[in-house]
Design a protein around this motif. Sequence first.
Motif, PDB file in Angstrom:
ATOM      1  N   ILE A 175     -10.541  -8.423  -1.485  1.00  0.00           N
ATOM      2  CA  ILE A 175     -10.038  -7.066  -1.626  1.00  0.00           C
ATOM      3  C   ILE A 175     -11.199  -6.109  -1.434  1.00  0.00           C
ATOM      4  O   ILE A 175     -12.293  -6.336  -1.962  1.00  0.00           O
ATOM      5  N   LYS A 176     -10.979  -5.039  -0.671  1.00  0.00           N
ATOM      6  CA  LYS A 176     -12.057  -4.100  -0.403  1.00  0.00           C
ATOM      7  C   LYS A 176     -11.537  -2.668  -0.511  1.00  0.00           C
ATOM      8  O   LYS A 176     -10.430  -2.354  -0.073  1.00  0.00           O
ATOM      9  N   SER A 177     -12.368  -1.803  -1.104  1.00  0.00           N
ATOM     10  CA  SER A 177     -12.088  -0.373  -1.177  1.00  0.00           C
ATOM     11  C   SER A 177     -13.221   0.373  -0.500  1.00  0.00           C
ATOM     12  O   SER A 177     -14.399   0.151  -0.802  1.00  0.00           O
TER      13      SER A 177
ATOM     14  N   VAL B 100     -13.965   3.827  -8.041  1.00  0.00           N
ATOM     15  CA  VAL B 100     -12.773   3.044  -7.740  1.00  0.00           C
ATOM     16  C   VAL B 100     -12.263   2.445  -9.047  1.00  0.00           C
ATOM     17  O   VAL B 100     -13.050   2.088  -9.929  1.00  0.00           O
TER      18      VAL B 100
ATOM     19  N   THR C 177       0.842  -1.196   0.000  1.00  0.00           N
ATOM     20  CA  THR C 177       0.000   0.000   0.000  1.00  0.00           C
ATOM     21  C   THR C 177       0.874   1.243   0.000  1.00  0.00           C
ATOM     22  O   THR C 177       1.805   1.370   0.793  1.00  0.00           O
TER      23      THR C 177
ATOM     24  N   TYR D 124      -7.933   0.915   1.729  1.00  0.00           N
ATOM     25  CA  TYR D 124      -7.918  -0.368   1.044  1.00  0.00           C
ATOM     26  C   TYR D 124      -7.482  -1.460   2.018  1.00  0.00           C
ATOM     27  O   TYR D 124      -6.673  -1.230   2.918  1.00  0.00           O
TER      28      TYR D 124
ATOM     29  N   ILE E  56      -5.461  -1.041  -7.035  1.00  0.00           N
ATOM     30  CA  ILE E  56      -6.806  -0.570  -6.748  1.00  0.00           C
ATOM     31  C   ILE E  56      -6.691   0.797  -6.082  1.00  0.00           C
ATOM     32  O   ILE E  56      -5.843   1.014  -5.207  1.00  0.00           O
ATOM     33  N   THR E  57      -7.520   1.747  -6.535  1.00  0.00           N
ATOM     34  CA  THR E  57      -7.445   3.102  -6.002  1.00  0.00           C
ATOM     35  C   THR E  57      -8.793   3.789  -6.125  1.00  0.00           C
ATOM     36  O   THR E  57      -9.536   3.545  -7.081  1.00  0.00           O
ATOM     37  N   ASN E  58      -9.129   4.618  -5.159  1.00  0.00           N
ATOM     38  CA  ASN E  58     -10.299   5.488  -5.259  1.00  0.00           C
ATOM     39  C   ASN E  58      -9.937   6.723  -6.060  1.00  0.00           C
ATOM     40  O   ASN E  58      -8.804   7.214  -5.974  1.00  0.00           O
TER      41      ASN E  58
END
Length: 768
Positions: free
Chosen positions: A107-109, A127, A62, A97, A88-90
């Motif tokens: 995986i969670k955002s 996302v 991260t 994350y 993964i990114t907002n």
Amino acid sequence: MELDLQRYDYRFKATRLHEHNNHTGWLYSKSVSLQPTGTLITVTGATLFSLSLQNQSLTSITKTNPYSQRQVAMFLRSPKQPTIGFAITNKSPFGSYSLQSNGSSRIKSQYAGHLNITSKEVTLDSVLLIPTNILQGSEGTVSYSELQSFKDCVSSFMLPTRKGSLKLNVGWDESDYQIDAATQSGRDQYKRIIERAANLSLTHVVYAPRNTHFSSRYNTTDGWGWEDCLWFSLGELIRENKFTPGTDPIPAEIQEILDYAKEKNVKLMSYVYPALGFKELSAYFVPSTGYAGQVLNLGNPYVQDRMIALLDNFLVATGVGGFAWDHSITAGPQHLFYSQWRGWMRIIETLKTRHPEIAMDHRVDARKWGPWHVLAGSYSEPISSDEDPETYGVLIPSLHTDMVAASNMRLVNYLYSTECLIPIITMPGFITHLSERRADNGSYPCFKNTAACFDVNTRDFDLLGYRYSLLSSVATASHNNLFNMIPARDVSENDLFPETDVNFIRKWLKFTDDYEHILLYTNVLQIPDLGIAAPQQGHLDGTFAMYQQQGFVFLFNPNPYNMKVDLPINSFIGLVDPTSSKGWNCTTIYPFTITHPTCLFNSSLSVEVFGESAVVIQFTEVTVGNGPVVVGMVLKEEVPLKVEGYPGYEYQLFVRSDKFNGSVNGVRCLRHNDDTDYVFYNHSYKKVTVSMNGVTLSSQSGIKALTNSTTNGVWNGTFTVSDEIRRQLAARKLSYPIPWNPTDFKATWLVPYRLLLYIYFENPDPTL
């Protein structure tokens, strides 16, 4: 009011990014239908994206923005696919994350924020899921190829912008607030700045002098006391609702400067603090400790509408080339920040959509908002702080203020690139320096409550340091070339600025346009085993930019002594293994031209970088000819043969046997012991060793010091001042004949015909 998102139905949308500017990946967004309330609501722990993978045990790294401690993105890898991963990114700086991995992976955002609901449908943060290429051997760290995949995706969301690099002078860095544009002499002085900018091929100037006909530094409401310089000096009147852009005519004194800039093909940019306490919008004030009184809440949609109208009207009325935003976009309690950030993004994106050609300079707090903040243009916060030299300190000692500033800029830009994940297209340059604002008597003339106001340090150009500074910016921020102090305010410095230096600046700015397609793939050189890292004592640092197997390597030596490195010709500098018949022509193009023999993949190139200097090497893919590839220097096939090089240095030449007449620079060569025929491109070459006359000259020559305990710790060193050095200093005095005054001699970067000696301690013993 707190909103429980679990109680609402979502409209979920997924878009493949190859439909968005030809970039691969997926964009996920959620919308929720709500009853408009016109009040602030709290969104807590909203899950934007969740993905479960069976029988896949992923690992993650991260990236966290060091200036805000907010997460920027999470990079994921699978042992089953060692060369392909994803990030993964907002699409905002407020995401977080998580990865749960135990045989399978989840995986969670998420994000949390506050929104002001004024419509029936609210789009939550988006996302992105971005495929990445993983560089072999990059275990435990995010490789430059993964960073490049991420940045390419971010850059694809940039709103339409100009073609070519931005070339801009920031007027306040030459203390233009000291200039009173209410006077003809003040306007004439500013015309010199505009004319010099045009002469250097700069296209924009941030115009922020005071004008005592329309504003007063005793009437400012910002925390710094610069409001009298905002909006072309109309800022106080606009805040007090006494001047309405688009309705009231532009004063003749301001129009005179606008017309002159237009004549010189220079666009003026207005300095603006967006969250001041505009009287018209007093119903939407929030408390703030950073201003004199209350300020605007940019999170309110009505405030956004009014600010868009105000800025748009000003832009149309003046023909302004853009805006320099400063102070802050957030105010009041921290729970308002998310809505204020979204509101500010709406304002600048609307302006950019209506006027794609405008430039935008982002300052205070821009460093905290990460890669998504400046999608409307043009760049993030230069050097991540105030430009005053005392603010950022001295990373590595030097007598040249431009060199100190350049090393600090490279350090910040490396951090921006590798941790904040800022793409090169929005990376800020920082060329030359900000002139010291404090007078010799300790006062700050023309500051908020200072009675005295007079010119200070207007003669301040670092003639011997600016080249290192310019190249540092080209190497790390080629798309945004921000010049600070330029030689214009002081008449002598303006009139006597050498034409060779004008041409040098214009040449390298043209370079950023000519090679824009390559420089967009700039990455940080990170080879610690070879002593290449971020700017620090005892190390080289640099960048590389490679596209389709050709490009450039920039190397910098911030130390006062020469350093060497065997530069690897492989993926460390962005090259991949070509076909067996391919290699690269490797040509040093700065500080002078050396054409090296053909470089092969996984070979190395020996490079020496002088103290406080730089080297730029160009790589061009070629078909390798028959015969051995040897280390040295290949010169053009010319008769008579002429060689360019440093005085006192020895070079190996490979010369065409059928064309060489036995002389170099008119000097007959002695017989060389090596009679071997070397074959390049089906021609026979002889190897000749050439020694250049004279003593090595550079702006920095380190003196090796010795100590002996029997002499009470006295340090001794010797050096030679050669006739060549004396002649060089004398020639510089004649070519740059500024009438220096006693105060100028206090600045080590001025009066460049002097030979100065200073003590440089590296890793000093605290007992000294």
